[in-house]
Design a protein around this motif. Sequence first.
Motif, PDB file in Angstrom:
ATOM      1  N   ILE A   9       0.845  -1.144   0.042  1.00  0.00           N
ATOM      2  CA  ILE A   9      -0.031   0.025  -0.054  1.00  0.00           C
ATOM      3  C   ILE A   9       0.864   1.298  -0.060  1.00  0.00           C
ATOM      4  CG2 ILE A   9      -1.604   1.307   1.431  1.00  0.00           C
ATOM      5  CD1 ILE A   9      -2.823  -1.413   2.329  1.00  0.00           C
ATOM      6  N   VAL A  10       1.807   1.290   0.961  1.00  0.00           N
ATOM      7  CA  VAL A  10       2.677   2.341   0.785  1.00  0.00           C
ATOM      8  C   VAL A  10       3.493   2.690  -0.392  1.00  0.00           C
ATOM      9  CG1 VAL A  10       4.808   3.405   2.229  1.00  0.00           C
ATOM     10  CG2 VAL A  10       3.033   2.437   3.371  1.00  0.00           C
ATOM     11  N   PHE A  11       4.058   1.533  -0.975  1.00  0.00           N
ATOM     12  CA  PHE A  11       4.976   1.590  -2.343  1.00  0.00           C
ATOM     13  C   PHE A  11       3.919   1.912  -3.065  1.00  0.00           C
ATOM     14  CE2 PHE A  11       6.572  -0.713  -5.929  1.00  0.00           C
ATOM     15  CZ  PHE A  11       8.050  -0.414  -5.889  1.00  0.00           C
ATOM     16  N   GLY A  12       2.721   1.395  -3.439  1.00  0.00           N
ATOM     17  CA  GLY A  12       1.660   2.072  -4.403  1.00  0.00           C
ATOM     18  C   GLY A  12       1.328   3.483  -4.196  1.00  0.00           C
ATOM     19  N   ALA A  19       3.969   9.403  -9.874  1.00  0.00           N
ATOM     20  CA  ALA A  19       3.397   9.391 -11.377  1.00  0.00           C
ATOM     21  C   ALA A  19       2.226  10.362 -11.761  1.00  0.00           C
ATOM     22  CB  ALA A  19       2.528   7.989 -11.603  1.00  0.00           C
ATOM     23  N   ARG A  20       1.342  10.872 -10.748  1.00  0.00           N
ATOM     24  CA  ARG A  20       0.604  11.986 -10.896  1.00  0.00           C
ATOM     25  C   ARG A  20       1.087  13.007 -10.833  1.00  0.00           C
ATOM     26  NH1 ARG A  20      -4.058  11.381  -6.483  1.00  0.00           N
ATOM     27  NH2 ARG A  20      -4.566  13.303  -7.259  1.00  0.00           N
ATOM     28  N   ALA A  21       2.205  13.463 -10.120  1.00  0.00           N
ATOM     29  CA  ALA A  21       3.124  14.576 -10.259  1.00  0.00           C
ATOM     30  C   ALA A  21       3.955  14.775 -11.615  1.00  0.00           C
ATOM     31  CB  ALA A  21       4.152  14.614  -9.052  1.00  0.00           C
ATOM     32  N   VAL A  22       4.239  14.007 -12.077  1.00  0.00           N
ATOM     33  CA  VAL A  22       4.777  13.894 -13.383  1.00  0.00           C
ATOM     34  C   VAL A  22       4.155  13.855 -14.561  1.00  0.00           C
ATOM     35  CG1 VAL A  22       6.610  12.595 -14.896  1.00  0.00           C
ATOM     36  CG2 VAL A  22       6.701  12.401 -12.878  1.00  0.00           C
ATOM     37  N   VAL A  23       2.895  13.448 -14.698  1.00  0.00           N
ATOM     38  CA  VAL A  23       1.772  13.554 -15.863  1.00  0.00           C
ATOM     39  C   VAL A  23       1.319  14.710 -15.724  1.00  0.00           C
ATOM     40  CG1 VAL A  23       0.000  12.634 -16.842  1.00  0.00           C
ATOM     41  CG2 VAL A  23       1.470  11.142 -16.051  1.00  0.00           C
ATOM     42  N   PHE A  43       3.802  -3.865 -11.446  1.00  0.00           N
ATOM     43  CA  PHE A  43       3.649  -4.883 -12.337  1.00  0.00           C
ATOM     44  C   PHE A  43       3.870  -4.655 -13.793  1.00  0.00           C
ATOM     45  CE2 PHE A  43       1.730  -6.651  -8.462  1.00  0.00           C
ATOM     46  CZ  PHE A  43       2.475  -7.720  -8.470  1.00  0.00           C
ATOM     47  N   VAL A  44       3.422  -3.299 -14.226  1.00  0.00           N
ATOM     48  CA  VAL A  44       3.450  -2.865 -15.645  1.00  0.00           C
ATOM     49  C   VAL A  44       5.129  -2.806 -15.672  1.00  0.00           C
ATOM     50  CG1 VAL A  44       3.253  -1.087 -17.508  1.00  0.00           C
ATOM     51  CG2 VAL A  44       1.176  -2.404 -16.036  1.00  0.00           C
ATOM     52  N   GLY A  45       5.601  -2.021 -14.994  1.00  0.00           N
ATOM     53  CA  GLY A  45       7.152  -1.734 -14.988  1.00  0.00           C
ATOM     54  C   GLY A  45       7.934  -3.190 -14.942  1.00  0.00           C
ATOM     55  N   TRP A  63      11.774   0.887  -7.852  1.00  0.00           N
ATOM     56  CA  TRP A  63      10.984   2.119  -7.658  1.00  0.00           C
ATOM     57  C   TRP A  63      10.980   2.531  -9.154  1.00  0.00           C
ATOM     58  CZ3 TRP A  63       7.960   3.899  -4.013  1.00  0.00           C
ATOM     59  CH2 TRP A  63       8.513   3.208  -2.651  1.00  0.00           C
ATOM     60  N   ILE A  64      11.976   2.826  -9.561  1.00  0.00           N
ATOM     61  CA  ILE A  64      12.141   3.496 -11.064  1.00  0.00           C
ATOM     62  C   ILE A  64      11.150   2.693 -12.078  1.00  0.00           C
ATOM     63  CG2 ILE A  64      13.458   4.018 -12.822  1.00  0.00           C
ATOM     64  CD1 ILE A  64      15.858   4.688 -10.922  1.00  0.00           C
ATOM     65  N   GLY A  65      11.279   1.289 -11.954  1.00  0.00           N
ATOM     66  CA  GLY A  65      10.358   0.738 -12.852  1.00  0.00           C
ATOM     67  C   GLY A  65       8.875   0.793 -12.637  1.00  0.00           C
ATOM     68  N   SER A  66       8.766   0.950 -11.218  1.00  0.00           N
ATOM     69  CA  SER A  66       7.190   1.066 -10.740  1.00  0.00           C
ATOM     70  C   SER A  66       6.771   2.476 -11.180  1.00  0.00           C
ATOM     71  CB  SER A  66       7.103   0.948  -9.338  1.00  0.00           C
ATOM     72  OG  SER A  66       7.581  -0.422  -9.144  1.00  0.00           O
ATOM     73  N   ILE A  67       7.547   3.383 -11.081  1.00  0.00           N
ATOM     74  CA  ILE A  67       7.206   4.780 -11.377  1.00  0.00           C
ATOM     75  C   ILE A  67       6.892   4.838 -12.827  1.00  0.00           C
ATOM     76  CG2 ILE A  67       7.996   7.532 -11.338  1.00  0.00           C
ATOM     77  CD1 ILE A  67       9.279   6.680  -8.578  1.00  0.00           C
ATOM     78  N   ILE A  68       7.830   4.631 -13.583  1.00  0.00           N
ATOM     79  CA  ILE A  68       7.705   4.370 -15.221  1.00  0.00           C
ATOM     80  C   ILE A  68       6.228   3.670 -15.446  1.00  0.00           C
ATOM     81  CG2 ILE A  68       8.533   3.538 -17.370  1.00  0.00           C
ATOM     82  CD1 ILE A  68      11.204   4.156 -16.088  1.00  0.00           C
TER      83      ILE A  68
END
Length: 88
Positions: A9-12, A19-23, A43-45, A63-68
């Motif tokens: 939950i914290v990771f998500g 992601a919301r800040a970048v888009v 999981f997509v990352g 972390w980086i893969g998850s954010i992407i």
Amino acid sequence: MIGTIIGWIVFGLIAGFIARAVVPGKDDIGIVRTIVLGIVGSFVGGLVASLFTGFSSFQPASWIGSIIGAIIVLVIYNKVTGRKQVGR
């Protein structure tokens, strides 16, 4: 087990908020959708990383893969639902 769930939950939440800040634009999704965005993005990352590295396992990313991954999921979500129109 509870520690693992809280960790996800914290990771998500963190990956989803980044992601919301970048888009660009305003996202009208709540905290639960932000958490789901980050978890699915992880999981997509991991899937995208496996395409480039050759590993075929379906696993969460770093972390980086998850954010992407979360950015990819958020852009697709916005396109499918039409929730965010830039310049409107």
